[in-house]
Write an enzyme that holds these catalytic residues in place. Structure first.
Site, PDB file in Angstrom:
ATOM      1  N   ASP A 195       0.828  -1.218   0.000  1.00  0.00           N
ATOM      2  CA  ASP A 195       0.000   0.000   0.000  1.00  0.00           C
ATOM      3  C   ASP A 195       0.863   1.270   0.000  1.00  0.00           C
ATOM      4  OD1 ASP A 195       0.990  -0.010   2.559  1.00  0.00           O
ATOM      5  OD2 ASP A 195      -0.944   0.075   3.582  1.00  0.00           O
ATOM      6  N   ASP A 245       7.960   4.229  21.067  1.00  0.00           N
ATOM      7  CA  ASP A 245       7.769   5.662  21.254  1.00  0.00           C
ATOM      8  C   ASP A 245       6.492   5.861  22.051  1.00  0.00           C
ATOM      9  OD1 ASP A 245       8.021   8.497  20.541  1.00  0.00           O
ATOM     10  OD2 ASP A 245       9.029   7.779  18.738  1.00  0.00           O
ATOM     11  N   ASP A 262       8.411  11.038  23.921  1.00  0.00           N
ATOM     12  CA  ASP A 262       8.335  12.218  23.058  1.00  0.00           C
ATOM     13  C   ASP A 262       8.289  13.498  23.894  1.00  0.00           C
ATOM     14  OD1 ASP A 262       7.906  13.086  20.219  1.00  0.00           O
ATOM     15  OD2 ASP A 262       6.115  13.990  21.107  1.00  0.00           O
ATOM     16  N   GLU A 282      13.093  12.395  24.989  1.00  0.00           N
ATOM     17  CA  GLU A 282      13.483  13.386  23.973  1.00  0.00           C
ATOM     18  C   GLU A 282      13.474  14.745  24.650  1.00  0.00           C
ATOM     19  OE1 GLU A 282      12.135  15.410  19.775  1.00  0.00           O
ATOM     20  OE2 GLU A 282      10.655  14.779  21.232  1.00  0.00           O
ATOM     21  N   HIS A 339      14.303  11.141  12.717  1.00  0.00           N
ATOM     22  CA  HIS A 339      13.234  11.459  11.773  1.00  0.00           C
ATOM     23  C   HIS A 339      12.884  12.945  11.736  1.00  0.00           C
ATOM     24  CE1 HIS A 339      11.457  11.317  15.670  1.00  0.00           C
ATOM     25  NE2 HIS A 339      10.320  11.794  15.210  1.00  0.00           N
ATOM     26  N   ASP A 340      13.489  13.737  12.618  1.00  0.00           N
ATOM     27  CA  ASP A 340      13.192  15.174  12.647  1.00  0.00           C
ATOM     28  C   ASP A 340      14.273  16.022  11.988  1.00  0.00           C
ATOM     29  OD1 ASP A 340      10.781  14.957  14.057  1.00  0.00           O
ATOM     30  OD2 ASP A 340      11.816  14.900  15.987  1.00  0.00           O
TER      31      ASP A 340
HETATM   32  C1  NOJ Z   1       9.003  15.272  18.633  1.00  0.00           C
HETATM   33  C2  NOJ Z   1       8.945  14.225  17.567  1.00  0.00           C
HETATM   34  O1  NOJ Z   1      10.220  13.672  17.383  1.00  0.00           O
HETATM   35  C3  NOJ Z   1       8.406  14.904  16.336  1.00  0.00           C
HETATM   36  O2  NOJ Z   1       8.485  14.082  15.203  1.00  0.00           O
HETATM   37  C4  NOJ Z   1       6.982  15.328  16.610  1.00  0.00           C
HETATM   38  O3  NOJ Z   1       6.488  16.041  15.495  1.00  0.00           O
HETATM   39  C5  NOJ Z   1       6.905  16.204  17.856  1.00  0.00           C
HETATM   40  N1  NOJ Z   1       7.669  15.679  18.941  1.00  0.00           N
HETATM   41  C6  NOJ Z   1       5.479  16.334  18.322  1.00  0.00           C
HETATM   42  O4  NOJ Z   1       5.044  15.137  18.878  1.00  0.00           O
END
Ligand code: NOJ
Length: 539
Positions: free
Chosen positions: A28, A102, A204, A272, A334-335
């Site tokens: 998908d 997470d 998070d 985080e 991923h950020d």
């Molecule tokens: C941190 C996360 O790593 C990010 O990807 C997310 O957009 C923000 N927190 C909000 O949850």
């Protein structure tokens, strides 16, 4: 007394999986949990990591790609179901891999039943589960707080005539952690997954959950450099003094630690926490090994590529980590833009060497081991809500599908299917299958570093010491455990550098970033090309 070398989260290497982009198993165009199961041998055997961290896979309207959770105790059908999750945990455990998941405690989705109830009326029993406030007399927001993803942190609710607080998107209302019922409900969520066998949590924005009880206005920022997630747009215009990190947060993580410690073996937590102040950052370890096991350390990720800057950061981490604590390093996730995209392919090799040889737990981001780079995606095709709201912040570029093969869709999804984000143009040569055949590939460098790390107590748990004197542009350090001594030397400059390390005696090269140097070396005369790095053993 805990045995440092036997604690997996201290000696091991964590690998972050962004499930949407990792491996699609049902054609998908979206990665899923079965896809992760299908790649388990790669993770455990071919690559050789010790733990996987799964980014959110929960039911979610995907306003922030899973960081807007509408049910904390289930799996989004796009990714599978609870039975698939259980099989994933078993498949990991059978191979000796730990599973970290997470958890998103600061906010839910606006579609979460808790919020739907909370917004239904002012006297709903869940009203106080979120932060609701009246408008100021002039109709304006209750205070000057801003959302990370742009604009005010307050959203007006027409039906009940109040504002609610959201530190990110308006679709991500913040939970009110001062309410004991919220605490209980969220600790039950942690227990739900612990009872299913997970080994730990990545929390998070862990520090956001506790705000100033009076919701005071934040002061104006004058230097715009607070080490925030990314102080772009208007978010950096205020100092985020009152909208997160209130000292009461420590009670919550103390209680969480108590819960984690009731399991056998005790389960793990990493928060985080983007903070520039080292002491405040380190306070999340607790006062006596009684809060988070680690706050993620992002300092190198945002630092300029300079040996002296890196050295200063590493030494600060060493200094500030409490004696019972354990450091950790992150260079990609991923950020953030990809390592190979930020620094180029050669420095990406040095980054691998650095990350896997410092004292502390390394966290790798899926695809970085292949040298995947950022993929430019035109604004109109971007999906990340942050990138769409605040130009320049888009994270799609570093979330494109994992590149497994040179075949159709890089083996991420079936031929003819359109992946949820476009593939990188370079995937025919930057992929697992292709790189496994090339002895000098970055993937084989990662594999070599990982396999050597498994054998080396000095790298897993030895002490760290910067080595002096060395040329300014070089970062050179000693890792030592009992009589094992490992020296890592990285030339982060633009010209060849010469090292004299004869005071350590005889040296042999174990790994070189170019994968072509090995064996004994003259310790008084070690030439390092620009971007070159060596792992050497004192023999
Ligand atoms: C941190 C996360 O790593 C990010 O990807 C997310 O957009 C923000 N927190 C909000 O949850």
């Amino acid at each position: 007394m805990e045995n440092r070398s036997t604690l997996w989260w201290k000696s091991g290497v964590v690998y972050q999986i962004y499930p949407r982009s990792f491996q699609d198993s049902n054609a998908d165009g979206i990665g899923d949990l079965q896809g992760v199961i299908n790649r388990m041998d790669y993770l455990a055997k071919t690559l050789g990591v010790d733990a996987i961290w799964l980014s959110p896979f929960y039911p979610s309207p995907q306003a922030d790609f899973g960081y807007d959770v509408s049910d904390y105790c289930d799996v989004n059908p796009e990714f599978g179901d609870l039975a698939t999750f259980d099989r994933l945990v078993s498949a990991a455990h059978e191979r000796g891999l730990k599973v970290i998941i997470d958890i998103v405690p600061n906010h839910t989705s606006d579609q979460h039943p808790w919020f739907i109830e909370s917004r239904s009326s002012r006297d709903n029993p869940k009203r106080d589960w979120y932060t609701w406030r009246d408008a100021k007399p002039d109709g304006k927001e209750p205070n000057n707080w801003l959302a990370v993803f742009g604009g005010s942190a307050w959203e007006w609710d027409e039906k009940t005539g109040q504002y609610y607080l959201h530190s990110f998107l308006k679709e991500q209302p913040d939970l009110n952690w001062r309410n004991p019922e919220v605490q209980k409900a969220m600790f039950d969520v942690y227990r739900f997954w612990l009872d299913r066998g997970v080994d730990g949590f990545r929390i998070d924005v862990a520090h956001y959950i506790m705000k100033d009880p009076e919701l005071k206005d934040n002061p104006k920022n004058t230097d715009n450099s607070q080490g925030e997630l990314k102080p772009t747009g208007d978010y950096g215009s205020i100092v985020h003094l009152y909208d997160k990190g209130h000292p009461d947060v420590h009670k919550i993580y103390h209680e969480l630690r108590t819960i984690l410690d009731t399991y056998s073996p005790p389960r793990f937590s990493v928060g985080e926490i983007h903070l520039k102040d080292w002491n405040e950052w380190a306070s999340y370890y607790g006062k006596n090994n009684d809060e988070l096991h680690m706050p993620f350390n992002f300092a190198l990720l945002v630092a300029p590529w300079k040996a002296q800057v890196f050295r200063k950061i590493i030494e600060s981490v060493e200094k500030v980590t409490p004696p019972w604590g354990w450091p950790n390093y992150v260079l990609g996730n991923h950020d953030e833009p990809r390592i190979a995209g930020r620094y180029g392919p050669d420095k990406a090799r040095q980054a691998a060497m650095l990350l896997l040889t410092l004292r502390g737990t390394p966290t790798l981001y899926n695809g970085d081991e292949f040298g995947q780079t950022n993929v430019e995606i035109p604004l109109e095709e971007q999906k990340d809500p942050w990138g769409k709201r605040v130009p320049g912040t888009g994270r799609d570029q570093n979330r494109t599908p994992n590149q497994w093969t040179s075949g159709p869709n890089a083996g991420f999804t079936a031929e003819g299917v359109t992946p949820w984000l476009p593939l990188a143009d370079d995937y025919k040569t930057v992929n697992m299958e292709y790189e496994l055949k090339d002895p000098t590939s970055i993937l084989n460098l990662y594999r070599k570093l990982l396999s050597f790390r498994k054998l080396s107590k000095a790298l897993q748990s030895g002490t760290y010491q910067s080595i002096d004197p060395v040329p300014q542009e070089c970062l050179v350090y000693l890792r030592e455990f009992e009589n094992e001594k490992i020296i890592v030397a990285l030339n982060m400059g633009e010209t060849t550098a010469r090292l004299d390390l004869h005071r350590f005696g005889r040296l042999e090269i174990i790994v070189s970033t170019g994968m072509e140097r090995a064996g004994k070396v003259n310790p008084s005369l070690i030439d390092l090309s620009p971007d070159e790095g060596l792992v050497m053993r004192v023999i």
